[in-house]
Design a protein around this motif. Sequence first.
Motif, mmCIF file in Angstrom:
data_model
loop_
_atom_site.group_PDB
_atom_site.id
_atom_site.type_symbol
_atom_site.label_atom_id
_atom_site.label_comp_id
_atom_site.label_asym_id
_atom_site.label_seq_id
_atom_site.Cartn_x
_atom_site.Cartn_y
_atom_site.Cartn_z
ATOM 1 N N UNK A 1 39.523 33.024 35.841
ATOM 2 C CA UNK A 1 39.507 31.710 36.395
ATOM 3 C C UNK A 1 39.012 32.155 37.800
ATOM 4 N N UNK A 2 39.688 33.039 38.338
ATOM 5 C CA UNK A 2 39.405 33.525 39.880
ATOM 6 C C UNK A 2 38.139 33.806 40.109
ATOM 7 N N UNK A 3 37.455 34.763 39.098
ATOM 8 C CA UNK A 3 36.027 35.422 39.470
ATOM 9 C C UNK A 3 35.003 34.257 39.229
ATOM 10 N N UNK A 4 35.107 33.551 38.182
ATOM 11 C CA UNK A 4 34.033 32.457 37.724
ATOM 12 C C UNK A 4 34.015 31.380 38.622
ATOM 13 N N UNK A 5 33.639 31.852 39.721
ATOM 14 C CA UNK A 5 33.078 30.690 40.879
ATOM 15 C C UNK A 5 31.710 30.953 41.483
ATOM 16 N N UNK A 6 30.982 29.759 41.315
ATOM 17 C CA UNK A 6 29.514 30.223 41.936
ATOM 18 C C UNK A 6 29.359 30.494 43.183
ATOM 19 N N UNK A 7 30.475 30.144 44.249
ATOM 20 C CA UNK A 7 30.200 30.460 45.574
ATOM 21 C C UNK A 7 30.831 32.008 45.747
ATOM 22 N N UNK B 1 33.826 43.184 32.449
ATOM 23 C CA UNK B 1 34.842 44.129 32.164
ATOM 24 C C UNK B 1 36.149 43.252 31.976
ATOM 25 N N UNK B 2 36.302 42.349 32.535
ATOM 26 C CA UNK B 2 37.586 41.400 32.594
ATOM 27 C C UNK B 2 37.721 40.956 31.198
ATOM 28 N N UNK C 1 30.515 40.978 41.009
ATOM 29 C CA UNK C 1 31.502 39.933 40.231
ATOM 30 C C UNK C 1 30.903 39.992 38.689
ATOM 31 N N UNK C 2 29.759 39.850 38.696
ATOM 32 C CA UNK C 2 29.104 39.764 37.120
ATOM 33 C C UNK C 2 29.383 40.838 36.467
ATOM 34 N N UNK D 1 39.501 40.210 25.621
ATOM 35 C CA UNK D 1 39.321 40.312 24.210
ATOM 36 C C UNK D 1 40.091 41.178 23.452
ATOM 37 N N UNK D 2 40.336 42.256 24.072
ATOM 38 C CA UNK D 2 41.270 43.402 23.746
ATOM 39 C C UNK D 2 42.780 42.914 23.430
ATOM 40 N N UNK D 3 43.181 42.093 24.442
ATOM 41 C CA UNK D 3 44.667 41.635 24.626
ATOM 42 C C UNK D 3 44.508 40.365 23.474
#
Length: 151
Positions: A26-32, A44-45, A38-39, A50-52
């Motif tokens: 949620x923190x990383x997926x920002x267009x600005x 990686x996140x 970040x991609x 998915x592992x969690x």
Amino acid sequence: MWTEALLAYAHLACVLGWVVFVTSQAALARSEWLNAAVLERLLRVDRILWICWAALLLSGLARAFWGVKGAGWYWSQPLLHTKLTLLLALGAAAWPNTRAYTRWLAQWRSEGRLPAAEEVDVVRRRVMVIAHVMLLIPLLAVALARGLFTR
């Protein structure tokens, strides 16, 4: 007694891990804020998320089978089925995000182009829905542990 405690601990650790990585998305997926680094981090996140998620599912199944109450009790409970359904539904809702992150990174590597802001916003909204709906699962878990709505 130790088995039950360790199973509960493992399950709780998986819940917390899942929450951390959904929050990170949620923190990383920002267009600005989006750039190549970040991609890479989003992908990686997402993999760790998915592992969690899988560890959460497996630790929950372990609790149902090897926990004190036993598989017969757990599998007869509607709340357990509701929790599992929600977990699987949230996994299904998260899958398009995984595909988007992979596509975005491939697009960046091949064309040097970032995704459109509108596309990033759609993914972010989906992440936010997942982050809010996932809060219902621990509520159902507490009700199940306290014997509320059980058979």
